[in-house]
Write an enzyme that holds these catalytic residues in place. Structure first.
Site, PDB file in Angstrom:
ATOM      1  N   GLU A 207       1.004  -1.637  -0.033  1.00  0.00           N
ATOM      2  CA  GLU A 207      -0.649   0.254   0.195  1.00  0.00           C
ATOM      3  C   GLU A 207       1.026   1.754  -0.024  1.00  0.00           C
ATOM      4  O   GLU A 207       0.644   2.282   0.794  1.00  0.00           O
ATOM      5  CB  GLU A 207      -0.583  -0.225   0.820  1.00  0.00           C
ATOM      6  N   GLU A 312      -6.788  -7.647   0.007  1.00  0.00           N
ATOM      7  CA  GLU A 312      -6.834  -7.525   1.468  1.00  0.00           C
ATOM      8  C   GLU A 312      -9.018  -7.589   0.859  1.00  0.00           C
ATOM      9  O   GLU A 312      -8.818  -6.567   0.009  1.00  0.00           O
ATOM     10  CB  GLU A 312      -6.549  -6.150   1.941  1.00  0.00           C
TER      11      GLU A 312
END
Length: 419
Positions: A207, A312
């Site tokens: 991320e 995710e």
């Protein structure tokens, strides 16, 4: 005979044009099989919302991440707490249960500090022994392990789960930190290269905050290419490894990445994370809107030009979990986050599943299945997360126990929910 020689020459040319077919053999067939997995969140990288007790037990509200966990405590006290957590939060029994649930992948977040702590960095080490255990346990239970570098020096996103919470990340502004990160990837490769049947993927950075602008995105794209060399051609070798590089979309629309690392590359996969509670618009959705949005991802995932894994996601639909938005921080959903207006009450939306209504659990089952159906239009999915102390809406383990996740992830009750 000349004709035979010509045919042989053509065969040789054809084979030489597709060396990856002959030499690249990852430990999982991402072209023909679906990834179905779960994250081991909060184990080797602390997160206040996953294990709030560890942070509460410090008695210091300034301890908000793993950096401050080491900075604001006596070393021996902090080390003892971490060792107890590492020994107990995830054990081989968890790997056994994950495999029994019909899953085939585990994604393991780990911070750079497990491999190399620099001067002035207060991190506490010792995680590598548990990385070794995770590889052994995954092998024992026929699970594939993805090693995910969740935190980089200087932080790539400023999130508490990068190790160091800060208003603005600095990793992308410091070439030394970028180089350190790539060196750590080389270290990870040296640890697991011979274990590629069990560790088929390395994710070189979780991320990165691409929403911070073009400078970050420019650095990230270069880093994906540099870490590709580290993962796919270890030690500068001209011989390909069998390890896949899993890059992240940096919070950009998938169309931004069209064609990136396609021609001239192989063994590259894209990781995208899909949540529906971190914007004011999404957290206000009703049940049918959450399901509709989950289904809407099918075409973009199906059409993407790399293997693509939703690395995710969650059946949780609110940000009600205590400290999900940071230690001491409230939620958008009930208006306890500063500057927000309530959309509803968090009562019965998180915490212990015994407080969840039958209607809510039915919705979670439908929402879980809609996401699975959608994400399997790509290469598959890895739910966040296996367990949490007090947020059963996020827990795969709790979902199995209370029925919104099936014991076999291919046995759906609502197979036509996206039609």
């Amino acid at each position: 005979m000349p004709l035979l020689n010509s045919l042989l020459s053509l065969v040789v040319l054809a084979l030489s044009a597709v060396p990856s077919v002959l030499t690249f053999q990852p430990g999982f067939n991402y072209s023909s099989e679906k990834v179905r997995g779960v994250n081991l969140g909060g184990w080797l990288v602390l997160e206040p919302w996953i294990t709030p007790s560890i942070f509460q037990n410090t008695g210091n509200s300034a301890i908000v991440d793993e950096w401050t966990f080491g900075e604001y405590q006596d070393y021996d006290t902090a080390l003892a707490a971490l060792q107890n957590h590492w020994n107990s939060w995830i054990t081989e029994d968890d790997f056994k249960a994950i495999a029994a649930a019909g899953l085939n992948h585990v994604r393991l977040p780990i911070g750079y500090w497990a491999f190399a702590v620099g001067p002035g960095e207060p991190y506490i080490t010792g995680q590598l022994d548990y990385l070794d255990k995770a590889i052994t346990w995954a092998s024992n239970h026929n699970l594939k392990l993805i090693i995910d570098l969740h935190g980089a020096p200087g932080s790539q996103n400023g999130f508490d789960n990068s190790g160091q919470k800060m208003p603005y990340p600095t990793w992308q502004t410091n070439q030394t930190d970028i180089d350190r990160t790539n060196d750590i990837i080389k270290t990870i490769v040296s640890i697991v290269d011979s274990e590629y049947q069990t560790v088929p993927i390395i994710a070189p950075l979780n991320e990165p905050a691409g929403y911070n602008g073009t400078q970050m995105l420019s650095v990230v794209k270069q880093y994906w290419q540099d870490s590709y060399e580290s993962i796919r051609y270890p030690d500068g070798s001209s011989t390909e490894s069998n390890t896949v590089e899993l890059i992240h979309d940096a919070f950009q629309d998938l169309s931004y990445w069209d064609g990136f690392m396609v021609d001239g590359y192989d063994g590259v996969a894209m990781d995208t994370h899909i949540y529906q509670m971190f914007t004011y618009q999404q957290v206000a959705y009703n049940y049918s809107q959450h399901i509709s949005e989950a289904c809407s991802h099918r075409s973009s995932l199906a059409d993407f030009d790399l293997w693509i894994i939703v690395g995710e996601w969650t059946p949780a639909s609110t940000d009600c979990a205590k400290w999900l938005n940071g230690r001491g921080t409230g939620a958008r959903y009930d208006g306890t986050l500063s500057g927000t207006t309530a959309d509803g009450s968090c009562t019965g939306k998180t915490g212990n599943a015994t407080t969840f209504s039958t209607e809510y659990k039915q919705f979670m089952r439908q929402y879980w299945e809609a996401q699975v159906i959608s994400y399997e239009k790509g290469s598959g999915w890895i739910q966040w997360t296996w367990k949490a102390e007090n947020a059963d809406d996020w827990s795969y383990q709790a979902g199995l126990e209370y029925g919104w996740i099936p014991q076999d992830p291919t046995k759906l009750e609502y197979p036509n929910i996206c039609d």
